[in-house]
Design a protein around this motif. Structure first.
Motif, PDB file in Angstrom:
ATOM      1  N   ARG A   1       3.084  12.439 -29.202  1.00  0.00           N
ATOM      2  CA  ARG A   1       1.865  12.817 -29.913  1.00  0.00           C
ATOM      3  C   ARG A   1       0.925  13.611 -29.013  1.00  0.00           C
ATOM      4  O   ARG A   1       0.362  14.626 -29.413  1.00  0.00           O
ATOM      5  CB  ARG A   1       1.169  11.545 -30.407  1.00  0.00           C
ATOM      6  CG  ARG A   1       0.637  11.630 -31.804  1.00  0.00           C
ATOM      7  CD  ARG A   1       0.110  10.324 -32.354  1.00  0.00           C
ATOM      8  NE  ARG A   1      -0.388   9.377 -31.398  1.00  0.00           N
ATOM      9  CZ  ARG A   1       0.133   8.170 -31.209  1.00  0.00           C
ATOM     10  NH1 ARG A   1       1.203   7.791 -31.889  1.00  0.00           N
ATOM     11  NH2 ARG A   1      -0.398   7.340 -30.335  1.00  0.00           N
TER      12      ARG A   1
ATOM     13  N   ARG B   1       2.137  17.144 -28.439  1.00  0.00           N
ATOM     14  CA  ARG B   1       1.876  18.009 -29.598  1.00  0.00           C
ATOM     15  C   ARG B   1       0.406  18.411 -29.671  1.00  0.00           C
ATOM     16  O   ARG B   1       0.089  19.553 -29.994  1.00  0.00           O
ATOM     17  CB  ARG B   1       2.282  17.279 -30.879  1.00  0.00           C
ATOM     18  CG  ARG B   1       3.800  17.152 -31.066  1.00  0.00           C
ATOM     19  CD  ARG B   1       4.124  16.313 -32.284  1.00  0.00           C
ATOM     20  NE  ARG B   1       5.567  16.223 -32.503  1.00  0.00           N
ATOM     21  CZ  ARG B   1       6.142  15.426 -33.394  1.00  0.00           C
ATOM     22  NH1 ARG B   1       5.378  14.616 -34.154  1.00  0.00           N
ATOM     23  NH2 ARG B   1       7.451  15.418 -33.533  1.00  0.00           N
ATOM     24  N   LYS B   2      -0.485  17.481 -29.370  1.00  0.00           N
ATOM     25  CA  LYS B   2      -1.923  17.770 -29.435  1.00  0.00           C
ATOM     26  C   LYS B   2      -2.428  18.504 -28.196  1.00  0.00           C
ATOM     27  O   LYS B   2      -3.510  19.075 -28.210  1.00  0.00           O
ATOM     28  CB  LYS B   2      -2.720  16.466 -29.587  1.00  0.00           C
ATOM     29  CG  LYS B   2      -2.451  15.691 -30.861  1.00  0.00           C
ATOM     30  CD  LYS B   2      -3.350  14.467 -30.960  1.00  0.00           C
ATOM     31  CE  LYS B   2      -3.172  13.527 -29.795  1.00  0.00           C
ATOM     32  NZ  LYS B   2      -3.980  12.295 -29.909  1.00  0.00           N
ATOM     33  N   ARG B   3      -1.632  18.403 -27.107  1.00  0.00           N
ATOM     34  CA  ARG B   3      -2.018  18.963 -25.815  1.00  0.00           C
ATOM     35  C   ARG B   3      -3.290  18.318 -25.267  1.00  0.00           C
ATOM     36  O   ARG B   3      -4.087  18.966 -24.589  1.00  0.00           O
ATOM     37  CB  ARG B   3      -2.177  20.487 -25.903  1.00  0.00           C
ATOM     38  CG  ARG B   3      -0.890  21.203 -26.247  1.00  0.00           C
ATOM     39  CD  ARG B   3      -1.061  22.700 -26.186  1.00  0.00           C
ATOM     40  NE  ARG B   3       0.189  23.363 -26.504  1.00  0.00           N
ATOM     41  CZ  ARG B   3       0.354  24.689 -26.528  1.00  0.00           C
ATOM     42  NH1 ARG B   3      -0.687  25.477 -26.247  1.00  0.00           N
ATOM     43  NH2 ARG B   3       1.507  25.222 -26.822  1.00  0.00           N
TER      44      ARG B   3
END
Length: 280
Positions: free
Chosen positions: A78, A81-83
């Motif tokens: 997660r 993906r969000k960085r």
């Protein structure tokens, strides 16, 4: 090696991998005390069996912490993906990942040198005593922090401590628990962080060493001991995790300190009196 010897060494590996008393040290001392020579005289099987028992302890961690590991893996994905890191699970996942780097790096570079230059019974005895005393000192400190409260630098520090444990007699779980207790983690949090750190390190080592096993195949007649080693290490390892996490909720690590001191002194006395050789 027969199945009985494989059973004994598998149980030794499973228990001592998670109890802070040194698995690598005991896997040398037990054959030294009982005069088991097969692993020493058959290097290929020795490496194969080492992969087997470590795979067993990895299985124990994956089964016991299956819920936590799955949650942390999802959190890591997660955050990628969000960085960014925005939850405690995401932060803990990356703390564990960072903490595994020093041991992996040192192991990749210096594993052969460590295996050749360290691991004699007299060396193991001294390290059992020295790092037992260090654990005792760390465990005198107050319990005031959780795993999630660690900083990035502190996580790296615990990872460096884990790298030191590549020397037999130090204890991977023992030295990481010691480092975590010096940083003020509770006894339970210190043990949990240590065990969660084990999964990626042992998984990497098992895959790296297991590649040779897959390529060369099992030595003739080793299938039975190989299976027994995996099963006994997994079952005893699971039991050790379960027992230790419950024990430290209400007790200190002193019992393991006492064991380390007694074991180290006995080994040194056996050597000093000529009952056993200082080397194996």
């Amino acid at each position: 090696m027969n199945e009985l010897e494989a059973l004994l060494l598998g149980v030794v590996q499973g228990l001592t991998e998670f109890l802070p008393i040194s698995s690598s040290g005991h896997l040398i001392l037990v054959p030294w005390l009982l005069d088991f020579r097969y692993l020493q005289e058959h290097e290929h099987f020795n490496k194969t069996f080492d992969v087997a028992v470590h795979a067993g302890t990895l299985l124990a961690v994956l089964v016991y912490f299956r819920v936590e590991i799955a949650r942390l893996l999802r959190a890591a994905v997660r955050s990628i993906r969000k960085r960014r890191i925005s939850t405690s699970d995401e932060r803990l996942a990356w703390l564990i990942a960072i903490a595994t780097v020093p041991a992996a790096a040192v192991g990749a570079v210096a594993a052969d040198a460590i295996e050749e230059d360290l691991g004699e019974p007299w060396q193991i005895a001294i390290l059992l005593i020295v790092f037992g005393i260090v654990l005792w000192l760390a465990d005198r400190l107050p319990q005031r922090r959780s795993m999630e409260s660690l900083s990035w630098v502190e996580a790296v520090g615990i990872g460096v401590a884990q790298a030191i444990a590549l020397a037999p007699g130090t204890s991977r779980s023992g030295v990481t628990i010691t480092a975590a207790r010096f940083l003020g983690l509770t006894r339970d949090a210190a043990a949990r962080f240590s065990f969660l750190m084990l999964a990626p390190v042992v998984a990497g080592a098992t895959v790296f060493k297991g590649a040779d096993v897959v390529r060369d195949g099992l030595p003739p007649g080793s299938t039975g001991p190989f299976i027994v080693g995996i099963a006994s290490a997994a079952i005893s390892g699971f039991a050790a995790i379960w027992a230790l996490l419950r024990y430290v909720q209400t007790h200190s690590y002193d019992v393991f300190v006492v064991y380390r001191l007694i074991a180290g002194v006995i080994v040194l006395l056996l050597i000093a009196t000529g009952v056993k050789s200082a080397t194996f």
